[in-house]
Structure formats: structure tokens, C-alpha cells
Design a protein around this motif. Sequence first.
Motif, PDB file in Angstrom:
ATOM      1  N   CYS A 203       0.820  -1.164  -0.102  1.00  0.00           N
ATOM      2  CA  CYS A 203       0.086  -0.017  -0.158  1.00  0.00           C
ATOM      3  C   CYS A 203       0.779   1.344   0.100  1.00  0.00           C
ATOM      4  O   CYS A 203       2.123   1.001   0.618  1.00  0.00           O
ATOM      5  N   TYR A 205       0.155   4.170   1.239  1.00  0.00           N
ATOM      6  CA  TYR A 205      -0.153   4.974   2.199  1.00  0.00           C
ATOM      7  C   TYR A 205       0.760   4.333   3.512  1.00  0.00           C
ATOM      8  O   TYR A 205       0.908   3.210   3.623  1.00  0.00           O
ATOM      9  N   HIS A 206       0.683   4.966   4.676  1.00  0.00           N
ATOM     10  CA  HIS A 206       1.339   4.722   5.921  1.00  0.00           C
ATOM     11  C   HIS A 206       0.511   5.226   7.197  1.00  0.00           C
ATOM     12  O   HIS A 206       0.727   5.932   7.831  1.00  0.00           O
ATOM     13  N   CYS A 207      -0.810   4.498   7.231  1.00  0.00           N
ATOM     14  CA  CYS A 207      -1.578   4.812   8.251  1.00  0.00           C
ATOM     15  C   CYS A 207      -0.842   4.355   9.546  1.00  0.00           C
ATOM     16  O   CYS A 207      -0.275   3.506   9.618  1.00  0.00           O
ATOM     17  N   TYR A 209      -1.634   3.253  12.296  1.00  0.00           N
ATOM     18  CA  TYR A 209      -2.269   2.101  12.965  1.00  0.00           C
ATOM     19  C   TYR A 209      -2.265   0.695  12.267  1.00  0.00           C
ATOM     20  O   TYR A 209      -2.545  -0.380  12.615  1.00  0.00           O
ATOM     21  N   CYS A 210      -1.446   0.848  11.131  1.00  0.00           N
ATOM     22  CA  CYS A 210      -1.596  -0.299  10.236  1.00  0.00           C
ATOM     23  C   CYS A 210       0.016  -0.988   9.868  1.00  0.00           C
ATOM     24  O   CYS A 210       0.880  -0.230   9.924  1.00  0.00           O
ATOM     25  N   VAL A 212       0.751  -2.785   7.284  1.00  0.00           N
ATOM     26  CA  VAL A 212       0.955  -3.476   5.922  1.00  0.00           C
ATOM     27  C   VAL A 212       2.347  -3.430   5.403  1.00  0.00           C
ATOM     28  O   VAL A 212       2.926  -4.195   4.862  1.00  0.00           O
ATOM     29  N   ASP A 248      -4.314  -4.811  -0.438  1.00  0.00           N
ATOM     30  CA  ASP A 248      -4.406  -3.595   0.718  1.00  0.00           C
ATOM     31  C   ASP A 248      -4.619  -2.326  -0.147  1.00  0.00           C
ATOM     32  O   ASP A 248      -5.301  -1.288   0.652  1.00  0.00           O
ATOM     33  N   HIS A 281     -10.137   2.275  -0.531  1.00  0.00           N
ATOM     34  CA  HIS A 281      -9.877   3.695  -0.514  1.00  0.00           C
ATOM     35  C   HIS A 281     -10.843   4.503  -1.261  1.00  0.00           C
ATOM     36  O   HIS A 281     -11.249   4.367  -2.469  1.00  0.00           O
ATOM     37  N   LYS A 319      -6.099   9.351   4.938  1.00  0.00           N
ATOM     38  CA  LYS A 319      -6.337   8.562   3.729  1.00  0.00           C
ATOM     39  C   LYS A 319      -7.888   8.923   3.218  1.00  0.00           C
ATOM     40  O   LYS A 319      -8.222   8.518   2.089  1.00  0.00           O
TER      41      LYS A 319
HETATM   42  S1  SF4 Z   1      -4.912   1.364   6.700  1.00  0.00           S
HETATM   43 FE1  SF4 Z   1      -5.231   0.865   4.393  1.00  0.00          FE
HETATM   44  S2  SF4 Z   1      -4.466   2.632   3.517  1.00  0.00           S
HETATM   45 FE2  SF4 Z   1      -3.643   3.015   5.549  1.00  0.00          FE
HETATM   46  S3  SF4 Z   1      -1.819   1.851   5.193  1.00  0.00           S
HETATM   47 FE3  SF4 Z   1      -3.150   0.261   5.760  1.00  0.00          FE
HETATM   48  S4  SF4 Z   1      -3.561  -0.737   3.985  1.00  0.00           S
HETATM   49 FE4  SF4 Z   1      -2.788   1.445   3.377  1.00  0.00          FE
END
Ligand code: SF4
Length: 430
Positions: A203, A205-207, A209-210, A212, A248, A281, A319
Motif C-alpha cells: 500500500c 499509504y502509511h496509516c 495504526y496499520c 501493512v 491492501d 480507499h 487516507k
Molecule cells: S490502513 Fe489501508 S490505506 Fe492505511 S496503510 Fe493500511 S492498507 Fe494502506
Amino acid sequence: MQPRILLVNPPIYDFTAYDFWLKPFGMLTAAACLRRSADLTLFDYLDRNNPYGTDNAESTADKWGRGHFQAKKIDKPKQFASIHRNYRRFGAERSIFQSFIKKNIPFDHVLVQTSMTYWYPGVMEVIEDIRSFLPGASVVLGGTYVGLCPEHAKTLGADILIPDSDTTFLESLVPESGKNYQSPLWELYEKLDVGVIKLTRGCPYHCTYCGVHLLNSGGFKARPLTECIKDLQILLDKGVTDIAFYDDALLYQPDKTLIPFLEYVIAGDIKVNFHTPNALHVRFITPEIANIMVRGGFKTFYLGFESKSGDFHSKTGSKVVSRDLVTAAENLINAGADKKNITTYQIIGHPNSDLQQLEESMRFANSLGLKVMLADFSPIPSTPDGDYCKKYTDLDEPLNHNKTAFPIIHLGTEKVNHFKSLCKKLNRSL
Ligand code: SF4
């Protein structure tokens, strides 16, 4: 003679678990390189098609192939003493696996899929049985738990740990294993109604809390279309009716992936139901994307919304904003998506819940006619939000990442119950 390799998808130990198109996709994909050079057998504790002759009747599925796992109430680990919820073991009985091994002995290697970090007790159970009934076999653990908690995973007594997508070790198990692309090992299921596919990896993005990006160090990548079509074909040949996308970021760079894939599906008049259990998204759901998704067979849409609060999003990764959700919902509905199959995810129990305006956010999604599903927050180690939670809980113990337990620890039972009942009430009002 080819080496004999057993693939195991362990049982789940948790407060809740539901077959939301859950398949051991990582293991079936990683081990596909062994397809032609090893004798492969699968034991999937979570296969609801009841393949091992258990005395439990086949559980019913809903119209899209989801359903309840077989479950048994068990004692809670001491970490959950203050959590007033039932704790269960989900999946086929332990004795079924033991009989299966005895009947199919010998195996040279056993590959065990791991998923949620706090599900490791199921992995421990499997390793214990392998050591008792297959003392000569090597045990290989791979998957999310190994990727996120490598130090803890070392304590389980496996011989080899491999991170999520690293097939080097597997290839080395059988030196002549195929170098050409191999689709996941779906043929190991006798009966398969639901499959999984991925058009992309990672992904952009770099949320905060995530996790991935911790599991996909290469960042976002579109997969070659020819491979994706091959993967689809294998599932269609097995007769699946429903396919879940595990991407993701399914809607990122759609010109390279989703659009040509769906053009292929539409041109071939392929009839299968597609689903998006991983949040989409919403800002990428343009009229064109909504249209091709609906025409291509997408039936359920899960939208990542989390909160209507701009402050919450600017702190956690930006996001989405509220107007993106309004536009996405309009585009999907105008394209012909059934409103009752559009669901918004909203996090509950996030450490910034004071900024999140959860109740207002739930009511906002409901005002658009969309369902709300609460996504319980799990503190993932080595993410900014996970690390922040160290002040509430000990993250070195993966049980403390549990997504039912953490929101209760953080918000209290009463608040969590309030949001859960509100969620039901709002959804009933649609
Ligand atoms: S929450 Fe979704 S958008 Fe955000 S980093 Fe994780 S996979 Fe990517």
C-alpha cells in the motif's frame, strides 16, 4: 521420490472469529513453487466444507459464502481475566488432525500458516501435535505473526521461520522446484466455493495504526495481469462462486491492474461474485471505477472510513475525508451497487479515540444510507499507534494485541457495548 509436505492452517483461539472469506492465501501462494516437485497435502482447520469427515454437519454459508466456524468455549488465558466475554477455540477438533496425521504419515516437512499475532495459541497446538505424531518432520512457520513478532515466534519451537512472502527457503527445500510463476495451490481443496485473489502488493499509504508496510517492505506493486488472470482461471476451474480481493490498495493505479482485469472478466462474460473485505480507499471510487466494478461482478463493498474527523485523519495518515465518502457512495449507487451491500468500517478503541468522534462518524455514514461495521483496534507492534499503546499494555505478549480485548481495556466495557449496540441499531434502521 518427491518429499512429502503437509500444509496446515491452524485453529483460532479468540473471543470471536467469523469466516469472512478467510483462506490461508499466503501459505497457498508461497508454497506454490513446490507444486511440481513435492507431494503436497493440506489440512485446513477452518475449512467449513468439512473435508475430514468430522461428525459436525457442514455449517451454513450466507449468500456470498461467509459463515460461522465450528467453535467450542474454552478457558481464557490469564491476560483476559478482566474481559467479560467468552473465549473460544474455532475450527476442526484437535483429534481430527491427530487422526489425519496418523492416517497420512509420513511427512518430511510441515508448513504452518500464521495470521493474527494473538492467534498464536492455535499455532502452538499444531506444533505440539506435529512433534508428538511426526517427530522426524521439520516445522516451518510463515505469515503475519512471524513477520510482526519474530522474537515471540522463535519461542514456539518451529525449526524455520519465514517472513510473509519470502519463498527462498521453500524453493531450497526442493531444489528443482519450478521457477516459473505458479498460482496458489487451490487444487489442494477437494471442494472450494470461495477463493481469494490479489492484483497488487502493499500500500502506498502509511496509516499510523496499520502494519501493512511492515510486511511488504517493497512498497506498492501492481502484479502482472497475466498472472492475475491465471489465478482467476484456477479458481473458476475449481467452481468457486465468490472471490475476495485481499489487496491492501486494490484501487491504487487501477489502469495497471483493476481496470484491465475487469475488462477481461467483462469481455469473457465471467460470472462470479467479487468482494472487498479489506477496506477500499474511498477517494479512488470515481464514477468510472464504480461502474466497472459493478459491471465486473463486485457485490459487496467495504469502505475504509474510520472517522469523520479531519483531525483524526491528519494524525493517522490522511487516507480519507468525509466528502470522499459521500462521493464514493453516490458513485457506487449510481453505478448500480446495492446500497445494503455497502459498508463503512470505523475503528473502535483507537488510542486517539478522543479525536475520532466515533458516534458522530457512525451516524454520518448511516445518514448516507450506508451500513457501519466497527473495526476493533489492535495495537500492532512497531507501528506508531501500536508503540503508543505500550503505556496501556505489554506488546511483547501478542495476546495483548487482541482486537476484542484492547478496545475494552482502552474504552471500558460500557462504552464498547454502547457503540456495538448503536451500530446494530443504526444498521437496523436502514
Ligand atoms: S490502513 Fe489501508 S490505506 Fe492505511 S496503510 Fe493500511 S492498507 Fe494502506
